[in-house]
Design a protein around this motif. Structure first.
Motif, PDB file in Angstrom:
ATOM      1  N   GLY A  73      24.193  55.810  39.237  1.00 20.73           N
ATOM      2  CA  GLY A  73      23.467  55.831  40.299  1.00 20.73           C
ATOM      3  C   GLY A  73      21.907  54.696  39.747  1.00 20.73           C
ATOM      4  O   GLY A  73      21.352  53.560  39.995  1.00 20.73           O
ATOM      5  N   TYR A 123      27.032  60.874  38.354  1.00 21.86           N
ATOM      6  CA  TYR A 123      26.876  60.169  38.522  1.00 21.86           C
ATOM      7  C   TYR A 123      25.181  59.751  39.519  1.00 21.86           C
ATOM      8  O   TYR A 123      25.510  59.011  39.998  1.00 21.86           O
ATOM      9  CB  TYR A 123      28.049  59.985  40.601  1.00 21.86           C
ATOM     10  N   THR A 124      24.668  60.790  39.218  1.00 18.99           N
ATOM     11  CA  THR A 124      23.429  60.656  40.076  1.00 18.99           C
ATOM     12  C   THR A 124      22.871  59.453  38.333  1.00 18.99           C
ATOM     13  O   THR A 124      22.102  58.407  38.772  1.00 18.99           O
ATOM     14  CB  THR A 124      22.917  62.140  39.534  1.00 18.99           C
ATOM     15  N   LEU A 151      22.536  51.594  37.770  1.00 20.22           N
ATOM     16  CA  LEU A 151      23.460  50.686  38.431  1.00 20.22           C
ATOM     17  C   LEU A 151      22.105  50.549  39.832  1.00 20.22           C
ATOM     18  O   LEU A 151      22.124  49.702  40.206  1.00 20.22           O
ATOM     19  CB  LEU A 151      24.457  50.962  38.971  1.00 20.22           C
ATOM     20  N   GLN A 152      20.917  51.547  39.603  1.00 17.42           N
ATOM     21  CA  GLN A 152      20.294  51.477  41.110  1.00 17.42           C
ATOM     22  C   GLN A 152      20.697  50.767  42.052  1.00 17.42           C
ATOM     23  O   GLN A 152      20.280  50.486  43.312  1.00 17.42           O
ATOM     24  CB  GLN A 152      19.321  49.547  40.232  1.00 17.42           C
ATOM     25  N   ASP A 153      21.714  51.806  42.182  1.00 20.70           N
ATOM     26  CA  ASP A 153      22.351  52.059  42.904  1.00 20.70           C
ATOM     27  C   ASP A 153      21.812  53.222  44.514  1.00 20.70           C
ATOM     28  O   ASP A 153      22.059  54.700  43.466  1.00 20.70           O
ATOM     29  CB  ASP A 153      24.528  52.575  42.853  1.00 20.70           C
ATOM     30  N   THR A 154      21.014  53.207  44.619  1.00 14.16           N
ATOM     31  CA  THR A 154      19.961  54.373  45.678  1.00 14.16           C
ATOM     32  C   THR A 154      21.055  54.945  46.631  1.00 14.16           C
ATOM     33  O   THR A 154      21.477  56.113  46.409  1.00 14.16           O
ATOM     34  CB  THR A 154      18.853  53.543  46.212  1.00 14.16           C
ATOM     35  N   GLU A 155      22.762  54.774  47.039  1.00 17.94           N
ATOM     36  CA  GLU A 155      22.783  55.340  47.406  1.00 17.94           C
ATOM     37  C   GLU A 155      23.353  56.481  47.080  1.00 17.94           C
ATOM     38  O   GLU A 155      23.457  57.490  47.790  1.00 17.94           O
ATOM     39  CB  GLU A 155      24.118  54.224  48.427  1.00 17.94           C
ATOM     40  N   MET A 156      24.111  55.648  45.842  1.00 18.48           N
ATOM     41  CA  MET A 156      25.023  56.758  45.009  1.00 18.48           C
ATOM     42  C   MET A 156      23.807  58.089  44.146  1.00 18.48           C
ATOM     43  O   MET A 156      24.521  58.991  44.213  1.00 18.48           O
ATOM     44  CB  MET A 156      25.306  56.704  44.104  1.00 18.48           C
ATOM     45  N   VAL A 157      22.685  57.241  44.271  1.00 19.27           N
ATOM     46  CA  VAL A 157      21.681  58.456  43.417  1.00 19.27           C
ATOM     47  C   VAL A 157      21.341  59.662  44.948  1.00 19.27           C
ATOM     48  O   VAL A 157      20.943  60.698  44.690  1.00 19.27           O
ATOM     49  CB  VAL A 157      20.551  57.756  43.281  1.00 19.27           C
TER      50      VAL A 157
END
Length: 160
Positions: free
Chosen positions: A102, A98-99, A105-111
């Motif tokens: 993230g 998931y890191t 997908l440039q999903d900072t919340e997931m990272v």
């Protein structure tokens, strides 16, 4: 309890399978599988004591490394033959996946949610293995020096 038994069995199977992938000799595949199962048991017991992933991975990696070093001496093989399969149950698969997703997908919340536990687990894993490896290296070096000092380089009793 049943969930823990399933996890230990799956850890045995995964370590056994990685032993096949790493082309470990057949007679050592059972030991490779047992190293993964032992690692998972120690990890699960430590998770009951402390929920911190760093400490759990650190101590489980130390236990796996000690077991691998002992089996290496017993079977007269390099310790990496048993260390690599024993790492498999400790790898933080979900948080690592998931890191990376993230990041892609440039999903900072997931990272942000997954990177810290992933890095803590990986740091504990690495540090645990390194500490035991360094200790065993110096132990072998010390024993070799003492043997040379007592018996000389070629096995005869020294006059010192």
């Amino acid at each position: 309890m049943m969930e823990a038994i399933k996890l230990v069995f799956c850890s045995f199977c995964s370590s056994f399978g990685f032993g096949i992938v790493f082309r470990i000799e057949r007679k050592y595949l059972l030991i490779a599988g047992l190293s993964g199962a032992l690692t998972r048991i120690v990890y699960l017991l430590l998770l009951q004591i402390t929920p911190e992933p760093f400490i759990s991975c650190f101590l489980a990696a130390m236990a796996a490394s000690i077991f691998s070093e002992c089996m290496a001496v017993t079977t007269k093989n390099p310790s990496t033959v048993f260390i690599y399969p024993s790492i498999v149950p400790l790898l933080p698969g979900g948080t690592l996946y998931y890191t990376v997703v993230g990041l892609m997908l440039q999903d900072t919340e997931m990272v942000a949610a997954n990177a810290a536990p992933c890095l803590h687990s990986l740091a504990g894993l690495g540090i645990g293995f390194i500490i035991i490896s360094i200790f065993m290296h110096y132990r072998r070096t010390y024993r070799t020096r003492m043997k040379w000092k007592l018996f000389g380089r070629f096995g005869k009793k020294s006059k010192v």
